[in-house]
Design a protein around this motif. Structure first.
Motif, short mmCIF file in Angstrom:
data_model
loop_
_atom_site.label_atom_id
_atom_site.label_comp_id
_atom_site.label_asym_id
_atom_site.label_seq_id
_atom_site.Cartn_x
_atom_site.Cartn_y
_atom_site.Cartn_z
N ARG A 191 0.83 -1.20 0.00
CA ARG A 191 0.00 0.00 0.00
C ARG A 191 0.87 1.25 0.00
O ARG A 191 1.98 1.26 0.53
N TYR A 192 0.30 2.32 -0.59
CA TYR A 192 0.99 3.61 -0.57
C TYR A 192 -0.01 4.72 -0.31
O TYR A 192 -1.24 4.56 -0.50
N LEU A 193 0.48 5.86 0.11
CA LEU A 193 -0.28 7.10 0.22
C LEU A 193 0.56 8.18 -0.45
O LEU A 193 1.75 8.33 -0.13
N PHE A 194 -0.03 8.94 -1.37
CA PHE A 194 0.70 10.04 -2.00
C PHE A 194 0.27 11.34 -1.33
O PHE A 194 -0.88 11.76 -1.45
N SER A 195 1.20 11.97 -0.62
CA SER A 195 0.86 13.18 0.15
C SER A 195 1.66 14.40 -0.28
O SER A 195 1.48 15.48 0.28
N TYR A 196 2.52 14.26 -1.27
CA TYR A 196 3.43 15.34 -1.65
C TYR A 196 2.65 16.51 -2.27
O TYR A 196 1.77 16.32 -3.12
N ASN A 197 3.02 17.70 -1.85
CA ASN A 197 2.38 18.93 -2.35
C ASN A 197 3.46 19.76 -3.04
O ASN A 197 4.20 20.50 -2.40
N GLY A 198 3.56 19.61 -4.37
CA GLY A 198 4.63 20.27 -5.10
C GLY A 198 4.14 20.94 -6.37
O GLY A 198 2.94 21.14 -6.58
N GLY A 199 5.09 21.24 -7.25
CA GLY A 199 4.77 22.00 -8.46
C GLY A 199 4.17 21.19 -9.57
O GLY A 199 3.67 21.75 -10.56
N ARG A 200 4.18 19.85 -9.46
CA ARG A 200 3.66 19.00 -10.53
C ARG A 200 2.44 18.19 -10.08
O ARG A 200 2.10 17.18 -10.71
N TYR A 214 4.13 13.15 -11.55
CA TYR A 214 5.44 12.66 -11.16
C TYR A 214 5.76 11.32 -11.80
O TYR A 214 6.92 10.93 -11.89
N LEU A 215 4.74 10.63 -12.29
CA LEU A 215 4.93 9.40 -13.04
C LEU A 215 5.09 9.66 -14.53
O LEU A 215 5.85 8.98 -15.22
N PHE A 216 4.33 10.65 -15.02
CA PHE A 216 4.35 10.99 -16.44
C PHE A 216 4.81 12.44 -16.62
O PHE A 216 4.90 13.19 -15.66
N GLY A 268 5.39 21.98 -18.95
CA GLY A 268 6.56 22.53 -19.61
C GLY A 268 7.81 21.74 -19.26
O GLY A 268 7.74 20.60 -18.76
N ASP A 269 8.98 22.34 -19.47
CA ASP A 269 10.24 21.61 -19.32
C ASP A 269 10.91 21.76 -17.96
O ASP A 269 11.73 20.93 -17.58
N ALA A 270 10.62 22.83 -17.24
CA ALA A 270 11.33 23.10 -15.99
C ALA A 270 10.85 22.17 -14.88
O ALA A 270 9.65 21.97 -14.69
N ILE A 271 11.80 21.60 -14.14
CA ILE A 271 11.50 20.73 -13.00
C ILE A 271 12.38 21.15 -11.84
O ILE A 271 13.61 21.20 -11.96
N THR A 272 11.78 21.44 -10.69
CA THR A 272 12.57 21.81 -9.52
C THR A 272 13.28 20.59 -8.96
O THR A 272 12.86 19.44 -9.20
N ALA A 273 14.32 20.83 -8.19
CA ALA A 273 15.06 19.74 -7.57
C ALA A 273 14.16 18.94 -6.63
O ALA A 273 14.26 17.70 -6.54
N ARG A 274 13.28 19.64 -5.92
CA ARG A 274 12.37 18.97 -4.97
C ARG A 274 11.40 18.05 -5.71
O ARG A 274 11.17 16.91 -5.30
N ASP A 275 10.82 18.57 -6.80
CA ASP A 275 9.91 17.74 -7.59
C ASP A 275 10.65 16.57 -8.23
O ASP A 275 10.11 15.46 -8.33
N GLN A 276 11.87 16.81 -8.70
CA GLN A 276 12.65 15.74 -9.32
C GLN A 276 12.91 14.61 -8.34
O GLN A 276 12.89 13.43 -8.71
#
Length: 512
Positions: A384-393, A415-417, A423-431
């Protein structure tokens, strides 16, 4: 082991003036594209009789000349931004593979089924680019299938049930028969989906004894899952639909209704049914109780949800006063007394947050809990998983402009696709989160374990009971236990009292 280049025939050739990757398959040559990875876009896996658009599809005939799979396929009929789009001849899939020079082994295959409430969406590249996944040496397939009235009208005739699910089965059969030519392992196929695609995945798992996959990921499972599948459209619905499209109601109780509906223009039918509720229906052929108790001891599953699944539903809700009652009445008959019980449990101080919590539990968390329990009884291995991340993507929050804490339904898709939306920019946190979730998912595809000890700094053990552990995918992944245990206990007691009033199959025929 016979898994070398004799079966992995991806090469470059000039076919009718076009140079690109070419595969020789059982249905003929298919020409694709190459950039950061190899793409075969819009490969037809089945075809539909245009004079019988509600009828069963058939596997596509072999290509007489090389098929150029170089453009996004047409989508299936649906309403897009208020405008009917698509075509009934829409049963296509996309195949994506890494660029592998001298590849000597077949790669795991991940087949994705898109969501969209069974009436909208597609699996096309602009929304579901698998760039993040393919980089980790897997092959990804995305599928288009019939939607709305063409896929899930559920007319009361055996051959007109659940065409969207039958389309998906044909796509899986096509993958099984052909994926080795793209470098994929036909004996290592993972089926995954989100929302309606997740529910579809569970249908194929529970009711299809001839499975061609051995692993499953279900994301954002909800009330559309097998436990609460809808019944065939009744007389009142078909009479109303006939009136809306200008048909004589005399056809409603005869087989002529299919013939007459087939004459209705796609644009009109999609328009008038957009607000209708579509879901697979019980037919004891594709879906029923005859194969519900399968032994799934050889099947491995990841299942989970977002922390605020229902936020996207209620974010702009103008009136919360009758919302709980409205939601319960969708699923139950004569539920007035039960409404009071739910309102007393959930409505405390902050009305919006209370209702969001109710929606998370009723529409998503408890159906997921019930599915986990059934799958455990069927001897499946479950993570099981829970996705709780609150980011730019966060996909849905970004798309819908939702400014609130937590992750809502579909947010993990960003974050999977790699959809065009961001767009093309991805923050380090999101990456970092991209790396985390794609590693979990592709580890599972390769090894049947999202966190193999030799590759992962954290270990997620399979589910043992309702207090068992789950992976909380936030800024840093953490293993936690007993997600919303008290709330699940409340819903257990609720269904003990009111389950017989359910409009679906699961709660009526199976004790809590």
């Amino acid at each position: 082991m016979c898994c070398i280049l004799c079966v992995f025939i991806v090469f470059f050739a000039c076919v009718f003036g076009q140079t690109g990757p070419v595969v020789d398959t059982s249905v003929g040559q298919i020409v694709g594209l190459k950039d950061e990875f190899i793409k075969f876009l819009g490969v037809p896996y089945a075809f539909i009789d245009v004079n019988d658009p509600f009828g069963p599809a058939k596997l596509h005939l072999p290509f007489e000349t090389p098929y150029h799979a170089t453009r996004n396929p047409i989508i299936c009929p649906q309403l897009v931004n208020g405008t009917p789009q698509g075509d009934i001849q829409c049963l296509n899939l996309n195949v994506y593979s890494p660029i592998t020079s001298g590849q000597k082994k077949l790669l795991p295959v991940m087949v994705f089924i898109h969501g969209g409430a069974f009436k909208e969406g597609d699996g096309n590249f602009n929304t579901y680019s698998p760039a993040f996944l393919v980089k980790k040496d897997v092959i990804v397939v995305t599928v288009n299938y019939r939607l709305g009235p063409y896929g899930f009208l559920c007319l009361d005739q055996d051959e007109y049930y659940n065409q969207g699910l039958k389309d998906q089965r044909l796509a899986l059969k096509w993958v099984k028969n052909n994926i080795k030519h793209f470098g994929g392992d036909e004996n290592n196929i993972l089926l995954f989906g989100h929302s309606a695609g997740s529910a579809s995945t569970e249908f194929h798992l529970l009711y299809n004894e001839d499975r061609v996959f051995n692993k499953v990921i279900m994301q954002g499972l909800q009330l559309a899952s097998p436990g609460l599948s809808g019944k065939p459209k009744n007389y009142e619905y078909l009479t109303d639909l006939a009136a809306r499209v200008g048909l004589d109601s005399k056809y409603v109780e005869t087989k002529d209704i299919v013939r007459e509906l087939s004459k209705v223009s796609m644009d009109l039918l999609v328009n008038v049914t957009y607000s209708d509720r579509f879901r697979p229906c019980i037919d004891n052929s594709v879906i029923g109780d005859s194969s519900l108790n399968q032994n799934l001891k050889d099947v491995k599953i990841i299942i989970g949800s977002a922390s605020k699944e229902s936020l996207f539903i209620y974010n702009n809700e103008p009136n919360y006063a009758n919302l709980i009652k409205r939601e319960l009445k969708k699923e139950f008959d004569n539920i007035e007394h039960g409404v009071d019980r739910v309102e007393n449990y959930y409505l405390n101080n902050n009305l919006k947050n209370d209702v969001v919590d109710f929606g998370c539990d009723f529409i998503f968390n408890y159906p997921l809990e019930r599915s986990v329990r059934h799958l455990m009884r069927s001897n499946a291995t479950i993570y099981r998983y829970l996705f709780s991340y609150n980011g730019g993507r966060n996909f849905i929050k970004f798309r819908d402009g939702i400014d609130a804490e937590g992750a809502t339904h579909g947010d993990e898709l960003g974050y999977l696709f790699d959809p065009d939306l961001f767009g093309d920019a991805i923050t380090a946190r999101d990456q970092s989160v991209i790396d985390t979730i794609t590693t979990f998912w592709t580890n599972f595809a390769k090894f049947g374990d999202p966190t193999p000890s030799e590759l992962s700094p954290v270990t997620l053990w399979p589910v043992l009971d309702e207090r068992s552990n789950y992976m909380n995918i936030g800024t840093t992944p953490l293993v936690e236990a007993g997600y919303r245990k008290d709330q699940m206990t409340f819903w257990d007691s609720f269904y003990e009292e009111f389950g017989a009033l359910s409009k679906g199959l699961y709660y009526v025929e199976e004790n809590v």
